[in-house]
Design a protein around this motif. Structure first.
Motif, PDB file in Angstrom:
ATOM      1  N   ALA A  44       0.950  -1.150   0.083  1.00 63.00           N
ATOM      2  CA  ALA A  44       0.117  -0.132   0.094  1.00 63.00           C
ATOM      3  C   ALA A  44       0.877   1.138   0.091  1.00 63.00           C
ATOM      4  O   ALA A  44       0.810   2.100  -0.587  1.00 63.00           O
ATOM      5  CB  ALA A  44      -0.843  -0.081   1.083  1.00 63.00           C
ATOM      6  N   LEU A  45       2.023   1.113   0.792  1.00 61.67           N
ATOM      7  CA  LEU A  45       2.771   2.498   0.837  1.00 61.67           C
ATOM      8  C   LEU A  45       3.666   2.684  -0.324  1.00 61.67           C
ATOM      9  O   LEU A  45       3.352   3.717  -0.817  1.00 61.67           O
ATOM     10  CB  LEU A  45       3.874   2.298   1.950  1.00 61.67           C
ATOM     11  CG  LEU A  45       4.739   3.603   2.288  1.00 61.67           C
ATOM     12  CD1 LEU A  45       3.858   4.848   2.552  1.00 61.67           C
ATOM     13  CD2 LEU A  45       5.693   2.951   3.432  1.00 61.67           C
ATOM     14  N   THR A  46       3.743   1.530  -1.154  1.00 56.82           N
ATOM     15  CA  THR A  46       4.494   1.618  -2.343  1.00 56.82           C
ATOM     16  C   THR A  46       3.534   2.235  -3.405  1.00 56.82           C
ATOM     17  O   THR A  46       4.004   3.330  -4.336  1.00 56.82           O
ATOM     18  CB  THR A  46       5.002   0.263  -2.787  1.00 56.82           C
ATOM     19  OG1 THR A  46       5.900  -0.153  -1.969  1.00 56.82           O
ATOM     20  CG2 THR A  46       5.757   0.516  -4.113  1.00 56.82           C
ATOM     21  N   GLY A  47       2.310   1.978  -3.303  1.00 58.59           N
ATOM     22  CA  GLY A  47       1.229   2.522  -4.273  1.00 58.59           C
ATOM     23  C   GLY A  47       1.012   3.777  -3.970  1.00 58.59           C
ATOM     24  O   GLY A  47       0.838   4.723  -4.865  1.00 58.59           O
ATOM     25  N   TYR A  48       1.203   4.404  -2.553  1.00 53.54           N
ATOM     26  CA  TYR A  48       0.789   5.771  -2.010  1.00 53.54           C
ATOM     27  C   TYR A  48       1.891   6.585  -2.774  1.00 53.54           C
ATOM     28  O   TYR A  48       1.449   7.830  -3.641  1.00 53.54           O
ATOM     29  CB  TYR A  48       1.080   6.056  -0.670  1.00 53.54           C
ATOM     30  CG  TYR A  48      -0.024   5.588   0.289  1.00 53.54           C
ATOM     31  CD1 TYR A  48      -1.114   4.822  -0.098  1.00 53.54           C
ATOM     32  CD2 TYR A  48       0.126   5.929   1.668  1.00 53.54           C
ATOM     33  CE1 TYR A  48      -1.986   4.385   0.735  1.00 53.54           C
ATOM     34  CE2 TYR A  48      -0.975   5.514   2.446  1.00 53.54           C
ATOM     35  CZ  TYR A  48      -1.973   4.795   2.132  1.00 53.54           C
ATOM     36  OH  TYR A  48      -2.942   4.336   2.998  1.00 53.54           O
ATOM     37  N   VAL A  49       3.036   6.028  -2.729  1.00 49.69           N
ATOM     38  CA  VAL A  49       4.317   6.939  -3.203  1.00 49.69           C
ATOM     39  C   VAL A  49       4.322   7.301  -4.569  1.00 49.69           C
ATOM     40  O   VAL A  49       4.431   8.317  -5.360  1.00 49.69           O
ATOM     41  CB  VAL A  49       5.786   6.524  -2.484  1.00 49.69           C
ATOM     42  CG1 VAL A  49       6.696   7.461  -3.245  1.00 49.69           C
ATOM     43  CG2 VAL A  49       5.579   6.575  -1.159  1.00 49.69           C
ATOM     44  N   ILE A  50       4.109   6.005  -5.384  1.00 45.93           N
ATOM     45  CA  ILE A  50       4.276   5.993  -6.811  1.00 45.93           C
ATOM     46  C   ILE A  50       3.089   6.697  -7.504  1.00 45.93           C
ATOM     47  O   ILE A  50       3.253   7.474  -8.217  1.00 45.93           O
ATOM     48  CB  ILE A  50       4.332   4.487  -7.458  1.00 45.93           C
ATOM     49  CG1 ILE A  50       5.426   3.978  -6.932  1.00 45.93           C
ATOM     50  CG2 ILE A  50       4.003   4.495  -8.939  1.00 45.93           C
ATOM     51  CD1 ILE A  50       5.662   2.365  -7.557  1.00 45.93           C
ATOM     52  N   GLY A  51       1.763   6.816  -6.781  1.00 47.86           N
ATOM     53  CA  GLY A  51       0.709   7.317  -7.166  1.00 47.86           C
ATOM     54  C   GLY A  51       0.736   8.933  -7.350  1.00 47.86           C
ATOM     55  O   GLY A  51       0.393   9.505  -8.181  1.00 47.86           O
ATOM     56  N   LEU A  52       1.304   9.322  -6.016  1.00 53.18           N
ATOM     57  CA  LEU A  52       1.504  10.652  -5.823  1.00 53.18           C
ATOM     58  C   LEU A  52       2.579  11.100  -6.786  1.00 53.18           C
ATOM     59  O   LEU A  52       2.321  12.487  -7.294  1.00 53.18           O
ATOM     60  CB  LEU A  52       2.200  10.994  -4.157  1.00 53.18           C
ATOM     61  CG  LEU A  52       2.460  12.403  -3.929  1.00 53.18           C
ATOM     62  CD1 LEU A  52       1.310  13.204  -4.153  1.00 53.18           C
ATOM     63  CD2 LEU A  52       3.004  12.525  -2.472  1.00 53.18           C
ATOM     64  N   GLY A 168      -3.899   1.799  -3.426  1.00 47.35           N
ATOM     65  CA  GLY A 168      -2.820   2.769  -2.815  1.00 47.35           C
ATOM     66  C   GLY A 168      -2.375   3.840  -3.955  1.00 47.35           C
ATOM     67  O   GLY A 168      -2.341   4.871  -3.401  1.00 47.35           O
ATOM     68  N   PHE A 169      -2.245   3.416  -5.002  1.00 49.64           N
ATOM     69  CA  PHE A 169      -1.952   4.355  -6.323  1.00 49.64           C
ATOM     70  C   PHE A 169      -2.761   5.266  -6.348  1.00 49.64           C
ATOM     71  O   PHE A 169      -2.551   6.530  -6.586  1.00 49.64           O
ATOM     72  CB  PHE A 169      -1.688   3.468  -7.423  1.00 49.64           C
ATOM     73  CG  PHE A 169      -1.246   4.249  -8.707  1.00 49.64           C
ATOM     74  CD1 PHE A 169       0.237   4.349  -8.952  1.00 49.64           C
ATOM     75  CD2 PHE A 169      -2.219   4.781  -9.510  1.00 49.64           C
ATOM     76  CE1 PHE A 169       0.471   5.134 -10.100  1.00 49.64           C
ATOM     77  CE2 PHE A 169      -1.834   5.648 -10.398  1.00 49.64           C
ATOM     78  CZ  PHE A 169      -0.370   5.697 -10.864  1.00 49.64           C
TER      79      PHE A 169
END
Length: 297
Positions: A44-52, A168-169
Motif C-alpha cells: 500500500a505504501l509503495t502505491g501511495y508514493v508512486i501514485g503521488l 494505494g496508487f
C-alpha cells in the motif's frame, strides 16, 4: 511563523489520513487472510508514493496562501477530533475541499467553478459503483465457482496484491495529490507529504488496518476484489478531472452493491448509517467552520 505552523498541521493531517485510509486500501486483503499485515502495508505504501509521484500533479487548482492553509488544517484537525470523540467516520479529504471552497467564496465572492461538479460526483459516484458492483459480483462468483480451490486461492492472492497496490496508487494520486496541490506542488511539500504518509503507515497503520473491515463487513475474496477494483476505477477517473473524492465513499458504494446482490447479508447497516452521518457532517462543519474563522480574523 504562519507558514511553519500551516505546514506542520497539514502534514499532521497527511499522517492521519494515510494511516486511517490504510484500512480501506489493505484491510480487506488482510481480513481475507490472503496477505499478511506487514506485506499489505508495504504494498500500500509503495502505491501511495508512486501514485503521488506519477499522478499527484493532476489535482490542479487547489493552491492556497499560508493563512488559508492554516485555516484548512485547523478545520481538518477539528473534523478529525469530532470523528474520534463521536466514533463517527469523518472524511479529511472532504473537509479540505469544503474548507477550501469556503475560502474561495469569501475571497472571490463566488464558489469554485467545479463546486457543483464535485458535490454531484460525491452523491452520484457511490450510486454508480453500487450498480456496477451489483451487476459484476454475481458474474465473478459464477466464473470462479467451478475452478480448482487451490488454484482459485492462488489467483485471489495475486489479485489482492494487485488491487492493494492499485487502490494505494489512486489514493496517493487523488487524496495525497490534493494535499500536495494545496502546498503549491513545491518540492518540500512533496517530500513532506511522502514523509508524513510513510510515518502514518508505519507508526499507526497496523492499528487501523482492519478497522474498516471489522466494522463494515467480513470480506470474502470475491467481494474484496470487486470493491477494490471499482474503488480504484472511481478514484482514477476523479483524479483525471481533478475531483477530490473520499476512498470511504467509493468503498461504501461498492460494498452496498455487493451486499444487495447477496441479499444484504454482509454489510453492517448501523456502520453504514454512521458513515453517511459523518460524510454529511464533515461537509457542513468544514464549510461553515472555515467561513466563521476567516470572518473572525
Amino acid at each position: 511563523m504562519i507558514i511553519e505552523a500551516a505546514l506542520a498541521l497539514i502534514l499532521a493531517l497527511t499522517f492521519l489520513v494515510s494511516s486511517n485510509n490504510l484500512s480501506l486500501v489493505a484491510g480487506m486483503a488482510v481480513g481475507s487472510r490472503l496477505l499478511r499485515p506487514g506485506v499489505a502495508m508495504m504494498i500500500a505504501l509503495t502505491g501511495y508514493v508512486i501514485g503521488l509521484l506519477a499522478q499527484g500533479s493532476e489535482m490542479k487548482g487547489y493552491s492556497v496562501a499560508p493563512e488559508g492553509l492554516l485555516i484548512l488544517s485547523l478545520i481538518g484537525v477539528l473534523v478529525f477530533t469530532i470523528g474520534e470523540v463521536a466514533k463517527i467516520p469523518m472524511s479529511i479529504t472532504n473537509s479540505l475541499y469544503m474548507s477550501w471552497s469556503a475560502l474561495v467564496l469569501y475571497n472571490g465572492g463566488s464558489l469554485p467553478v467545479n463546486f457543483p461538479i464535485v458535490l454531484s460526483s460525491w452523491f452520484i459516484i457511490p450510486i454508480l459503483l453500487a450498480l456496477a458492483a451489483y451487476l459484476l459480483y454475481p458474474s465473478l462468483v459464477r466464473l470462479t465457482a467451478s475452478s480448482n480451490p487451490i488454484r482459485r486461492l492462488s489467483l485471489y492472492r495475486l489479485v489482492m496484491i494487485l488491487t492493494v497496490f492499485l487502490v494505494g496508487f489512486s489514493f496517493g494520486a487523488n487524496n495525497l495529490g490534493l494535499v500536495w496541490s494545496m502546498l503549491g506542488f513545491s518540492r518540500i511539500g512533496l517530500i513532506g507529504v511522502i514523509f508524513a504518509s510513510t510515518l502514518g503507515v508505519i507508526i499507526t497503520g497496523r492499528r487501523t488496518l482492519g478497522q474498516f473491515s471489522r466494522g463494515m463487513f467480513t470480506p470474502p475474496p470475491v467481494s474484496s476484489s470487486v470493491t477494490q477494483l471499482l474503488s480504484f476505477t472511481a478514484l482514477e477517473l476523479s483524479t483525471v478531472f481533478a475531483i477530490p473524492i473520499s476512498l470511504t465513499l467509493c468503498t461504501v458504494g461498492s460494498l452496498l452493491g455487493i451486499s444487495m446482490a447477496r441479499g444484504m447479508r454482509i454489510i453492517n447497516t448501523q456502520y453504514l448509517r454512521l458513515v453517511l452521518i459523518g460524510y454529511v457532517s464533515t461537509m457542513i462543519i468544514a464549510f461553515t467552520g472555515a467561513l466563521l474563522i476567516v470572518k473572525l480574523i
